[in-house]
Scaffold this active site. Structure first.
Site, short mmCIF file in Angstrom:
data_model
loop_
_atom_site.label_atom_id
_atom_site.label_comp_id
_atom_site.label_asym_id
_atom_site.label_seq_id
_atom_site.Cartn_x
_atom_site.Cartn_y
_atom_site.Cartn_z
N HIS A 139 12.73 4.65 13.07
CA HIS A 139 12.62 4.87 11.80
C HIS A 139 13.42 6.00 11.46
O HIS A 139 13.58 7.13 12.15
CB HIS A 139 11.06 5.27 11.36
CG HIS A 139 10.66 5.01 10.15
ND1 HIS A 139 10.78 5.78 9.13
CD2 HIS A 139 9.97 4.00 9.68
CE1 HIS A 139 10.48 5.38 7.99
NE2 HIS A 139 9.80 4.08 8.12
N ARG A 150 2.42 8.14 9.12
CA ARG A 150 2.30 9.74 8.75
C ARG A 150 1.15 10.09 9.50
O ARG A 150 1.24 11.23 10.06
CB ARG A 150 1.81 9.62 7.36
CG ARG A 150 2.97 9.90 6.34
CD ARG A 150 2.91 9.78 4.81
NE ARG A 150 4.00 9.99 4.07
CZ ARG A 150 4.78 10.57 3.54
NH1 ARG A 150 4.26 11.91 3.46
NH2 ARG A 150 5.89 10.68 3.05
N GLU A 166 -2.18 5.05 2.93
CA GLU A 166 -2.23 3.41 2.43
C GLU A 166 -3.72 3.19 2.09
O GLU A 166 -3.73 2.35 1.10
CB GLU A 166 -1.66 2.69 3.36
CG GLU A 166 -0.16 3.25 3.69
CD GLU A 166 0.31 4.51 4.49
OE1 GLU A 166 -0.56 5.09 4.92
OE2 GLU A 166 1.41 4.60 4.77
N GLU A 187 -0.68 -8.97 -1.26
CA GLU A 187 -1.34 -8.33 0.04
C GLU A 187 -2.58 -7.45 -0.36
O GLU A 187 -2.44 -6.39 0.14
CB GLU A 187 -0.23 -7.53 0.87
CG GLU A 187 -0.64 -7.25 2.39
CD GLU A 187 0.30 -6.33 3.15
OE1 GLU A 187 0.98 -7.04 3.62
OE2 GLU A 187 0.07 -5.27 3.18
N ASP A 228 0.91 -1.21 0.01
CA ASP A 228 0.12 -0.03 0.17
C ASP A 228 0.73 1.34 0.31
O ASP A 228 0.41 2.19 0.39
CB ASP A 228 -0.85 0.10 1.22
CG ASP A 228 -0.01 -0.17 2.43
OD1 ASP A 228 1.16 -0.07 2.51
OD2 ASP A 228 -0.59 -0.71 3.40
N HIS A 240 5.61 4.89 13.35
CA HIS A 240 6.26 5.97 12.11
C HIS A 240 5.10 6.52 11.23
O HIS A 240 5.42 7.15 10.45
CB HIS A 240 7.34 5.02 11.40
CG HIS A 240 6.63 3.85 10.72
ND1 HIS A 240 6.58 2.71 10.94
CD2 HIS A 240 5.82 3.95 9.33
CE1 HIS A 240 5.92 1.97 10.45
NE2 HIS A 240 5.58 2.62 9.12
C1 UD1 Z 1 6.58 4.77 3.89
C2 UD1 Z 1 5.29 4.34 3.61
C3 UD1 Z 1 4.51 3.54 4.60
C4 UD1 Z 1 5.15 2.42 5.15
C5 UD1 Z 1 6.64 2.85 5.65
C6 UD1 Z 1 7.38 1.80 6.17
C7 UD1 Z 1 4.02 5.79 1.93
C8 UD1 Z 1 3.39 6.95 1.59
N1 UD1 Z 1 4.45 5.36 3.28
O1 UD1 Z 1 6.44 5.55 4.98
O2 UD1 Z 1 3.21 3.06 4.24
O3 UD1 Z 1 4.50 1.92 6.35
O4 UD1 Z 1 7.31 3.54 4.59
O5 UD1 Z 1 8.34 1.94 6.88
O6 UD1 Z 1 4.44 5.03 1.00
N2 UD1 Z 1 14.08 8.09 5.28
C9 UD1 Z 1 15.33 7.82 5.32
N3 UD1 Z 1 15.76 6.72 4.82
C10 UD1 Z 1 15.28 5.46 4.81
C11 UD1 Z 1 13.77 5.61 4.76
C12 UD1 Z 1 13.18 7.11 4.92
O7 UD1 Z 1 16.09 9.04 5.59
O8 UD1 Z 1 15.64 4.56 4.32
C13 UD1 Z 1 13.38 9.35 5.61
C14 UD1 Z 1 13.46 10.17 4.42
O9 UD1 Z 1 13.89 11.76 5.08
C15 UD1 Z 1 12.11 10.33 3.91
C16 UD1 Z 1 11.31 10.04 5.19
O10 UD1 Z 1 12.05 9.17 5.88
O11 UD1 Z 1 11.75 11.44 2.97
C17 UD1 Z 1 9.80 9.29 4.90
O12 UD1 Z 1 9.92 8.21 4.13
P1 UD1 Z 1 8.64 7.93 3.28
O13 UD1 Z 1 8.81 6.81 2.42
O14 UD1 Z 1 8.02 9.09 2.52
O15 UD1 Z 1 7.61 7.66 4.19
P2 UD1 Z 1 7.40 6.57 5.48
O16 UD1 Z 1 6.91 7.25 6.63
O17 UD1 Z 1 8.64 5.88 5.57
N1 UDP Z 2 11.39 -4.15 10.78
C1 UDP Z 2 12.77 -4.29 10.73
N2 UDP Z 2 13.54 -3.55 11.44
C2 UDP Z 2 13.03 -2.56 12.44
C3 UDP Z 2 11.65 -2.10 12.41
C4 UDP Z 2 10.93 -3.16 11.74
O1 UDP Z 2 13.22 -5.20 9.97
O2 UDP Z 2 13.66 -1.81 12.90
C5 UDP Z 2 10.55 -5.03 10.10
C6 UDP Z 2 9.52 -5.68 10.73
O3 UDP Z 2 9.77 -7.04 11.25
C7 UDP Z 2 8.18 -5.95 9.53
C8 UDP Z 2 8.53 -4.71 8.78
O4 UDP Z 2 9.68 -4.09 9.08
O5 UDP Z 2 8.63 -7.17 8.89
C9 UDP Z 2 7.54 -3.63 8.99
O6 UDP Z 2 7.73 -2.48 8.04
P1 UDP Z 2 7.43 -1.14 8.64
O7 UDP Z 2 6.99 -1.18 9.98
O8 UDP Z 2 8.48 -0.30 8.09
O9 UDP Z 2 6.12 -0.75 7.51
P2 UDP Z 2 4.59 -1.12 7.82
O10 UDP Z 2 4.61 -2.57 7.88
O11 UDP Z 2 4.00 -0.30 8.75
O12 UDP Z 2 3.98 -0.56 6.22
#
Ligand code: UD1
Ligand code: UDP
Length: 386
Positions: free
Chosen positions: A244, A213, A134, A120, A98, A211
């Site tokens: 995160h 939004r 999502e 999924e 999603d 984490h």
């Molecule tokens: C995204 C997904 C969310 C998912 C989450 C998993 C969307 C809209 N959201 O949210 O569904 O649950 O990933 O973790 O697609 N950043 C880093 N390094 C990384 C990852 C993120 O620096 O490896 C920082 C960046 O500044 C980035 C911010 O995190 O701009 C947000 O990342 P983004 O992918 O936009 O949203 P998530 O909150 O991570």
């Molecule tokens: N996870 C991980 N390291 C962490 C936190 C979570 O590997 O420090 C794994 C967790 O076991 C799960 C996945 O990340 O498999 C979930 O991803 P996340 O929470 O980023 O996104 P969401 O599932 O909420 O979309």
């Protein structure tokens, strides 16, 4: 004969964890060509997973930037995917879950009139803004997909209610459980010295990950205040929070919890460390989707830090509780479990409502059937009732 080409498009940590077992299964299967394309909506958190599962990608759009907007991710991913899809001409595109990468991948498949498989599929809260964005990404994916891999019967029924043809929906289980089956080991030793030093017998570990939004800002502040209250009330607890990479998450979590003698704030862990940490924790508090799915298989109670969840199966199985994002409600629900062993034990039962570890195998076989490379469809996933 040219082999059917299947392109998977992923961008974030959860997509990588949940697609890794399927990509591996496709790579090991003769008769198809597998192509992996990264948007890299996440960078470090994506690479951490790919390196753990030893997965190399054929394409990497490398789009991530700090505090990226949804529009930025969608447009950059769509533009980047156009050229790759034109060049590769796959016969099937796979997306998972999603995220905004998922939506961009689905739209790109549609614009090129390429069949789409959604892994999924069918999760719903029914609330347009929760989780945001999502819930809408999922619904749009369901309009665009040709093969819907629903993890559970609940998800399948959501799709059927929306008018998706029955013959296009397959109940497969969630691939996250396939991944989990390969990571948790009783003799695992953490590479991180901070985790090596934790005495899991002497203290009760509260594992936290948040984490989303829609929780950024005041809900996350409320969550942090609740965590401080819980630490104060239960002096045998240790909070472990792999934070995160999102700067909007980090600023709040560090502001409230940094420096507390019983709060261990860590960088995001690779799934091997994280899954083994889950297995050794006492209680898990999270707004993460994937963690909600994994915890029941490990017999760990979860307090879900959201007002609504699209994963009702664990609530029904009695292994997860919706705690909301209000300080009072979280403290009250956590305290009930921390002080009442019977209430805790009633929740700490292993259940597998989300999968049996064979989801990738089923999805692979359905794809082979779609291409006429297999004559029968696999049996659907059916959880064992207690
Ligand atoms: C995204 C997904 C969310 C998912 C989450 C998993 C969307 C809209 N959201 O949210 O569904 O649950 O990933 O973790 O697609 N950043 C880093 N390094 C990384 C990852 C993120 O620096 O490896 C920082 C960046 O500044 C980035 C911010 O995190 O701009 C947000 O990342 P983004 O992918 O936009 O949203 P998530 O909150 O991570
Ligand atoms: N996870 C991980 N390291 C962490 C936190 C979570 O590997 O420090 C794994 C967790 O076991 C799960 C996945 O990340 O498999 C979930 O991803 P996340 O929470 O980023 O996104 P969401 O599932 O909420 O979309």
């Amino acid at each position: 004969m040219t082999l059917p080409k299947i392109m998977s498009i992923i961008g974030t940590r959860p997509e990588a964890i949940k697609m890794a077992p399927l990509i591996r299964a496709l790579r090991e299967t003769g008769g198809v060509q597998e192509v992996l394309c990264l948007t890299a909506q996440h960078r470090e958190m994506l690479d951490q997973v790919l390196s753990l599962f030893n997965l190399t990608a054929h394409y990497d759009l490398d789009i991530m930037k700090e505090r990226q907007s949804l529009t930025y991710i969608t447009t950059r991913a769509l533009e980047g995917l156009e050229e790759i899809i034109r060049q590769e001409q796959p016969q099937l595109i796979l997306v998972q879950g999603d995220t905004t990468t998922t939506l961009a991948g689905s739209l790109a498949a549609f614009y090129h009139k390429i069949p789409l498989g959604h892994v999924e599929a069918g999760l719903r809260t029914g609330d347009k803004y929760a989780p945001f964005p999502e819930e809408i990404n999922r619904r749009l994916n369901s309009v665009l997909a040709d093969l819907h891999f629903a993890p559970t019967v609940v998800a399948r029924d959501n799709l059927l209610r929306e008018g998706v043809a029955e013959g296009k929906v397959f109940v497969t289980g969630n691939t996250v459980i396939d991944a989990l089956k390969t990571t948790v080991r009783p003799d695992y030793s953490f590479p991180d010295p901070l985790l090596q030093n934790v005495d899991f017998q002497a203290c009760r570990v509260l594992l936290v990950e948040a984490h989303r939004r829609e929780n950024l800002g005041s809900p996350l502040e409320e969550i942090c205040r609740a965590l401080l209250d819980i630490l104060q009330a239960f002096t045998d607890t240790l909070l472990i929070f792999p934070v995160h990479k999102n700067p909007a998450v980090r600023s709040t979590v560090y502001k409230y919890l940094q420096g507390h003698p019983r709060a261990l704030l860590l960088e995001p862990l690779d799934p091997l460390s994280f899954h083994n940490l889950m297995a050794r924790s006492y209680l898990i508090l999270t707004d993460s989707g994937g963690i909600q799915e994994e915890a029941p298989s490990l017999g760990k109670p979860v307090l879900v830090l959201r007002e609504l969840t699209e994963r009702p199966e664990a609530l029904k199985a009695g292994t997860a509780l919706l705690a909301g994002t209000g300080r009072k409600s979280i403290v009250q629900k956590a305290s009930a479990l921390l002080q009442d062993t019977d209430a805790y034990n009633a929740m700490a039962r292993a259940a597998n409502p989300y999968g049996d570890g064979r989801a990738s195998e089923r999805i692979r076989d359905i794809i082979l059937h779609f291409f006429g490379l297999r004559s029968t469809l696999p049996e659907p996933f059916a959880p064992h009732e207690d």
